[in-house]
Motif scaffolding. Structure first.
Motif, PDB file in Angstrom:
ATOM      1  N   THR A 155      37.943 -87.626 -21.608  1.00 23.33           N
ATOM      2  CA  THR A 155      37.675 -86.264 -21.882  1.00 23.33           C
ATOM      3  C   THR A 155      36.468 -86.101 -23.670  1.00 23.33           C
ATOM      4  O   THR A 155      36.406 -85.162 -23.033  1.00 23.33           O
ATOM      5  CB  THR A 155      38.770 -85.711 -23.551  1.00 23.33           C
ATOM      6  OG1 THR A 155      40.612 -85.779 -22.410  1.00 23.33           O
ATOM      7  CG2 THR A 155      39.235 -84.405 -24.368  1.00 23.33           C
ATOM      8  N   THR A 156      36.677 -87.585 -24.382  1.00 21.94           N
ATOM      9  CA  THR A 156      35.066 -88.048 -24.747  1.00 21.94           C
ATOM     10  C   THR A 156      34.649 -89.305 -24.198  1.00 21.94           C
ATOM     11  O   THR A 156      35.133 -89.709 -24.417  1.00 21.94           O
ATOM     12  CB  THR A 156      35.919 -87.590 -26.141  1.00 21.94           C
ATOM     13  OG1 THR A 156      36.312 -86.840 -26.755  1.00 21.94           O
ATOM     14  CG2 THR A 156      34.862 -87.419 -26.783  1.00 21.94           C
ATOM     15  N   LEU A 157      32.841 -88.572 -24.005  1.00 25.38           N
ATOM     16  CA  LEU A 157      32.682 -89.861 -24.142  1.00 25.38           C
ATOM     17  C   LEU A 157      31.948 -90.843 -25.500  1.00 25.38           C
ATOM     18  O   LEU A 157      31.275 -89.529 -26.555  1.00 25.38           O
ATOM     19  CB  LEU A 157      31.454 -89.287 -23.015  1.00 25.38           C
ATOM     20  CG  LEU A 157      30.047 -90.508 -22.397  1.00 25.38           C
ATOM     21  CD1 LEU A 157      31.212 -91.230 -21.325  1.00 25.38           C
ATOM     22  CD2 LEU A 157      28.916 -90.077 -21.783  1.00 25.38           C
ATOM     23  N   VAL A 158      32.207 -91.506 -25.236  1.00 22.14           N
ATOM     24  CA  VAL A 158      31.288 -92.334 -27.184  1.00 22.14           C
ATOM     25  C   VAL A 158      30.048 -93.279 -26.473  1.00 22.14           C
ATOM     26  O   VAL A 158      30.162 -94.355 -25.571  1.00 22.14           O
ATOM     27  CB  VAL A 158      32.242 -93.222 -27.300  1.00 22.14           C
ATOM     28  CG1 VAL A 158      32.069 -93.402 -28.513  1.00 22.14           C
ATOM     29  CG2 VAL A 158      33.523 -91.718 -27.538  1.00 22.14           C
ATOM     30  N   THR A 159      29.246 -92.760 -26.580  1.00 21.62           N
ATOM     31  CA  THR A 159      27.787 -93.326 -26.485  1.00 21.62           C
ATOM     32  C   THR A 159      27.290 -93.823 -28.249  1.00 21.62           C
ATOM     33  O   THR A 159      27.406 -93.229 -28.760  1.00 21.62           O
ATOM     34  CB  THR A 159      26.437 -93.031 -25.855  1.00 21.62           C
ATOM     35  OG1 THR A 159      26.522 -91.809 -26.176  1.00 21.62           O
ATOM     36  CG2 THR A 159      28.058 -92.081 -24.462  1.00 21.62           C
ATOM     37  N   TYR A 160      26.234 -94.580 -27.695  1.00 20.99           N
ATOM     38  CA  TYR A 160      25.146 -95.219 -28.593  1.00 20.99           C
ATOM     39  C   TYR A 160      23.584 -94.267 -27.871  1.00 20.99           C
ATOM     40  O   TYR A 160      23.155 -94.783 -27.436  1.00 20.99           O
ATOM     41  CB  TYR A 160      25.233 -96.268 -29.422  1.00 20.99           C
ATOM     42  CG  TYR A 160      24.664 -96.609 -30.321  1.00 20.99           C
ATOM     43  CD1 TYR A 160      25.252 -96.723 -31.164  1.00 20.99           C
ATOM     44  CD2 TYR A 160      23.412 -96.968 -30.842  1.00 20.99           C
ATOM     45  CE1 TYR A 160      24.435 -96.990 -33.049  1.00 20.99           C
ATOM     46  CE2 TYR A 160      22.737 -97.259 -32.085  1.00 20.99           C
ATOM     47  CZ  TYR A 160      23.149 -96.769 -33.433  1.00 20.99           C
ATOM     48  OH  TYR A 160      22.906 -97.269 -34.274  1.00 20.99           O
TER      49      TYR A 160
END
Length: 425
Positions: A155-160
């Motif tokens: 559902t949701t991508l988490v990146t830097y």
């Protein structure tokens, strides 16, 4: 000369030409199963193949300040909260979040830059699994992306900095082989780099992930392969097919995706602890309030501004000015005027000018007291000139132009009121 010795020589050469980097010490990694040095296994797609590494961590594994399960707790707290915020995981489960990072052959964009490692971490009921898909050599990208896309049901991508770099790179490479692989999914995106900049831009170090994890998250690394060496090591692997040389790159990427979990936990706690008095850094507290204000949570932001204003520290006048603006909108003039006068009398920065201008506007338009309006106008002009002399003031020309217009207008009104035959208003 061995690869290790070559890299050590290159590393010393590069570091000598850059600013010193604070050394970091690692958190010891303990996993469920011992892997071979690289831990890679081939995954075939017809005549094509890629390499896959999988490693699992129990939820009570601690990475820096938090255990992995603390991230699941943060997701639960977002779901229990009524606050609206861009980093909110409301409506999501921990399993919906996909913590993602890449390693590439260069830092530039475009088709000339190739992704050779796609790393991601995902929650399941009892553990977090890190998966890394490696390109064995150019020409095997179809297999790489087929294998990667098997796991991208999220559902949701988490990146830097993934909005600007990682995901655009994935889309660029995917476009070249889109006729042979599944489509890329659509999803939300939490970019923790932009979140970190909002809260910690006042810090005295560059907001690279390695600095954030060392300074903010208590994550220490030892013998870490710097990201800038990854392309060189990968090219050596392509030439020799010696998987042992990849061990450092794989560990670096593995720690990166685990750090994303810790960082999301930390940012969520900072945002969810608003009003609790648990935020140690007053500037961070102020930036949290500003972010909520931008997100439309005006009452939440106002309460935090009021709390900061009472403390009397670094951001107290900034917060007091925000509170005064709220009083102005509600036409609660005595409270607004009291705050502006305190700021004008005690602040030593641009807020002194802003508060003086607000007082001039109030006395001219609300009180019809042109003498006091002129006094505060002249005060704003004088201090703007002084502040600009000490340190170049942004928008000084606009401030002086508007100030002089107001001054001339007020002088005109006063002259008119004192003209012979006219009664003073």
């Amino acid at each position: 000369m061995s690869l290790k010795n070559k890299l050590n020589r290159l590393k010393n050469h590069i570091i000598s030409e850059t600013s010193p980097v604070k050394p970091v010490i690692p958190v010891k990694q303990e996993t469920k199963a011992e892997l071979n040095p690289a831990g890679l296994k081939p995954v075939k797609y017809g005549e094509d193949f890629c390499l896959l590494r999988e490693i699992s961590y129990p939820l009570d594994y601690q990475h820096g300040l938090y255990k992995l399960k603390d991230c699941a707790d943060a997701v639960k707290r977002w779901n229990e909260s009524s606050l609206n915020h861009p980093l909110s995981a409301k409506g999501h489960r921990p399993e919906d979040l996909f913590f993602f990072d890449t390693e590439t052959t260069g830092l530039g964009g475009g088709t000339g830059n190739m992704i050779f490692l796609l790393g991601h971490a995902s929650f399941s009921e009892n553990e977090v699994t890190v998966r890394q898909h490696l390109l064995p050599k150019p020409g095997h990208e179809v297999a790489l992306y087929k294998d990667f896309l098997k796991y991208v049901d999220i559902t949701t991508l988490v990146t830097y900095n993934g909005k600007s770099f990682d995901w655009p790179q994935v889309k660029t490479r995917h476009t070249l082989i889109r006729d042979f692989v599944p489509e890329l999914p659509s999803f939300g995106h939490f970019d923790l780099y932009h979140a970190s900049r909002r809260l910690w831009k006042h810090k005295e170090y560059a907001l690279k992930l390695m600095n954030v994890e060392s300074e903010m998250l208590n994550i220490k690394r030892e013998d870490d392969v710097p990201g800038y060496l990854a392309p060189i090591i990968y090219q050596h692997y392509v030439q020799t097919q010696d998987e042992a040389v990849l061990e450092g790159i794989l560990k670096h990427n593995e720690l990166d995706v685990l750090t994303l979990i810790t960082l999301y936990t930390h940012l969520s706690n900072s945002l969810l602890n608003i009003g609790s008095g648990q935020t140690a850094d007053e500037i961070e507290q102020y930036e949290v309030a500003r972010w909520y204000e931008t997100a439309g949570e005006h009452q939440t932001a106002l309460k935090e501004y009021e709390s900061i204003a009472k403390k009397g520290f670094n951001k107290s006048f900034d917060a007091k000015y925000k509170v005064a603006h709220k009083h102005k909108k509600e036409k609660n003039w005595p409270e607004a005027v009291m705050a502006w006068e305190e700021i004008a009398a005690n602040d030593s920065g641009k807020l002194k000018i802003d508060a003086s201008i607000q007082l001039a506007m109030y006395y001219e338009h609300a009180e019809k007291n042109n003498e006091l309006a002129l006094k505060w106008t002249e005060s704003a002009i004088a201090y703007a000139k002084e502040l600009n002399r000490l340190a170049k003031l942004k928008n000084i020309d606009s401030i002086l132009s508007e100030g002089n217009k107001r001054k001339n207008r007020l002088n005109g009104k006063l002259l008119s009121n004192y003209s012979p035959g006219k009664r003073r208003k």
